[in-house]
Design an enzyme around this catalytic site. Structure first.
Site, PDB file in Angstrom:
ATOM      1  N   LYS A   1      18.501   7.664  28.143  1.00  0.00           N
ATOM      2  CA  LYS A   1      19.959   7.595  27.978  1.00  0.00           C
ATOM      3  C   LYS A   1      20.470   8.873  27.303  1.00  0.00           C
ATOM      4  O   LYS A   1      19.805   9.415  26.414  1.00  0.00           O
ATOM      5  CB  LYS A   1      20.304   6.354  27.137  1.00  0.00           C
ATOM      6  CG  LYS A   1      21.789   6.044  27.040  1.00  0.00           C
ATOM      7  CD  LYS A   1      22.010   4.735  26.292  1.00  0.00           C
ATOM      8  CE  LYS A   1      23.476   4.384  26.132  1.00  0.00           C
ATOM      9  NZ  LYS A   1      23.697   3.112  25.430  1.00  0.00           N
TER      10      LYS A   1
ATOM     11  N   SER B   1      26.526  -0.329  27.613  1.00  0.00           N
ATOM     12  CA  SER B   1      26.780   1.070  27.903  1.00  0.00           C
ATOM     13  C   SER B   1      25.600   1.808  28.533  1.00  0.00           C
ATOM     14  O   SER B   1      25.789   2.909  29.047  1.00  0.00           O
ATOM     15  CB  SER B   1      27.167   1.799  26.611  1.00  0.00           C
ATOM     16  OG  SER B   1      26.097   1.802  25.684  1.00  0.00           O
TER      17      SER B   1
ATOM     18  N   SER C   1      24.209  -3.337  24.716  1.00  0.00           N
ATOM     19  CA  SER C   1      24.201  -2.212  25.665  1.00  0.00           C
ATOM     20  C   SER C   1      22.884  -2.000  26.394  1.00  0.00           C
ATOM     21  O   SER C   1      22.834  -1.232  27.346  1.00  0.00           O
ATOM     22  CB  SER C   1      24.590  -0.918  24.946  1.00  0.00           C
ATOM     23  OG  SER C   1      25.966  -0.904  24.695  1.00  0.00           O
TER      24      SER C   1
END
Lengths: 472, 95
Positions: A73, A148, A172
């Protein structure tokens, strides 16, 4: 695509090589580029690292993850790679160091192939709040992958990599894993070092793996967990034997169903209930539990994380990192930089957090939310003295259409209703695929006692074995 | 609780954000809507503490400084840097 455990065995057994595995991952990333899962690929460095691992394999004992391609990420730092957090604010920023969690995976032989897309600074539940553009759900590109950690979940679901790192502040990792039909694990707060994770809500943030199987999640956690002098809140305990826990029988275990999370019968809750009923055929008992403060999870979460974010993101002022707006005086430079380079959702949360902390309102909002959080922690811990784990749906719906909730922040926030409680209280939680609803994946969330990842991995493995692979 | 335009402007200035005039009323409505969902917290009264709370404190290591040798690498990543220093515009206009 093979899962991580099978791929590592194949590389160690010389059935394939690290170079072949990385090449296949890069090819699949390019073939699925329309999903928007990756912000950038580290093609050259990944292939060079794979060649080194293949050469070393002839001479030395390979690392535990030797040759495993992974995705990372965009808010987890990686030395000499861009780290933009899905924001215009940090475009062009290259990190000088790697996050401890990633460093441990690389030391064990994992090969980062690219940086995954995300909601800006972790603020979003759909993958639509990225300055780079939205991520799409591999199950249906007209739908969101969740957020997210949108790109990480999409990359695993699209068969690019068997492991992607995400970060989880209020769901997330778990919610996008549920929307994309893969496994997402949020460890106990402090289990994995936050050093090198760009802060959103520091008292909740945790790095977690997104994987195709529960066993893979356990494996990655074993490698990246453990104390770290660079993170003052990292737990002192050494990693557990979590892979082994995945094979333990579940008979005799008790699962608590918080009545606040099961008040409404929905298509999603029906699928999750069926998965829980399957567990009872293996000797698991289901009991109702009462955790009154769960009804306040969303307001508590959004007040506290917005307050922490408003403080954490104060550092992005045009001076020390990333972008700078043109201004001829310092105060103007601060405000013009922040207004130009932060996206609308980040600005909304900074305003909300600043308001919640401002004189005259802090007591009514921030301090009261903190008190709710403490009470919730006590209630969940108390419930977990009577049962081995708690179960809820991971999200109240399946993946929704792109754009459906973008103009309604409150509707978007409500998608986190089941994932925010263990984030607020620090308990470990995992999302495991429970089945399909109208052709879209549904996740079952299991919440464990503080530092008891073993039991939720054990139960999630049983769900996985009973439900089998998701099929349309 | 509702937020008015003056509060939005005040909070934006505290947060070092520039809110264009045409966005102020819309933001006031959005924040009011969000805060309406948070009203439950303001009305909440805590219950008695339970016996499990004491064991839930996160242990912390001693907060001691450690040497770093990556200062130049960090400075080099600033938005504007010259000769190893971070550059900023003037704080006070000098005529």
């Amino acid at each position: 695509m093979m899962d991580a455990t099978a791929l590592i065995q194949a590389i160690q057994g010389r059935e394939t090589s690290a170079s072949q595995a990385v090449t296949a991952a890069l090819n699949q990333a390019k073939a699925t580029a329309s999903l928007g899962a990756f912000i950038s690929l580290n093609e050259e460095t990944a292939l060079a690292q794979a060649s080194r691992i293949d050469a070393d394999m002839q001479r030395v004992v390979p690392g535990r993850l030797a040759g495993l391609p992974i995705a990372v990420k965009d808010n987890i730092t990686q030395a000499d790679a861009p780290c933009g957090c899905g924001s215009k604010m940090l475009s062009g920023f290259t990190s000088p160091t790697s996050a401890t969690a990633l460093d441990r995976l690389i030391t064990a032989g994992a090969i980062p192939i690219g940086r995954t897309n995300m909601d800006e600074f972790g603020m979003g539940s759909s993958g639509e709040h990225s300055a780079i553009g939205p991520t799409r759900n591999p199950w249906d590109p007209a739908r969101v992958p969740g957020g997210s950690s949108s790109g990480s979940a999409a990359a695993v679901a699209a068969g690019v990599v068997p492991v992607a790192l995400g970060s989880d502040t209020g769901g997330s990792v778990r919610q996008p894993a549920a929307f994309c039909g893969v496994v997402g694990l949020k460890p106990t707060y402090g289990r994995v070092s936050r050093s090198g994770l760009v802060a959103f809500g520091s008292s909740l943030d945790q790095i977690g793996p997104i994987t195709p199987t529960v066993r893979d999640a356990a494996l990655i956690l074993e490698v990246m967990a453990g104390p770290d002098p660079l993170d003052a809140t990292s737990l002192p305990q050494a990693p557990g034997e979590w892979v082994q826990a995945c094979s333990r029988p579940v008979d005799g275990l008790r699962i608590g169903l918080p009545k606040q999370c099961w008040a409404q019968d929905t298509d999603v809750s029906t699928v999750v209930q069926a998965a829980l009923r399957d567990l009872t055929t293996r000797g698991v008992t289901l009991v109702e539990v009462d955790i009154p403060t769960l009804t306040m999870a969303i307001p508590t979460y959004y007040l506290l994380t917005s307050a922490e974010a408003s403080s954490n993101l104060a550092r992005f002022d045009g001076i020390r990192y990333g972008q700078r707006a043109i201004a001829d005086a310092l105060e103007a430079l601060y405000s013009q930089t922040r207004s130009t380079f932060f996206g609308p959702e980040v600005q909304r949360r900074i305003l909300l957090g600043t308001f919640a902390l401002s004189a005259g309102y802090a007591e009514e909002h921030y301090e009261r939310a903190n008190a709710v959080r403490h009470q919730m922690r006590e209630e969940i811990s108390q419930a977990l003295t009577t049962v081995d784990a708690l179960a809820t749906p991971t999200a109240p719906s399946t993946a929704f259409a792109l754009g459906e909730k973008q103009d309604d922040p409150v509707a978007m926030y409500l998608s986190d209703v089941f994932t925010t409680p263990p984030s607020l209280t620090g308990h470990p939680a995992i999302s495991v695929p429970a089945g399909l609803c109208s052709g879209l994946p549904v996740g079952l969330q299991l919440i464990g006692a503080h530092q008891d990842e073993a039991t939720i991995l054990q139960l999630a493995s049983a769900v996985e074995a009973l439900r089998g692979p998701l099929k349309e | 609780m509702s937020v008015d335009a003056a509060t939005v402007r005040h909070v934006a200035s505290l947060a070092r954000l520039t809110v264009p005039d045409e966005r102020v009323d819309a933001l006031a409505d959005e924040l009011s809507d969000i805060l309406a969902h948070m009203a439950e917290i303001s009305a909440w009264a805590p219950g008695p503490p339970s016996a499990t709370s004491a064991s839930q404190t996160t242990p912390r290591r001693a907060d001691v400084p450690t040497p770093r040798d990556d200062g130049p690498a960090l400075v080099a990543r600033a938005a504007d840097c010259r000769e190893g220093e971070v550059c900023v515009p003037p704080v006070i206009d000098i005529p």
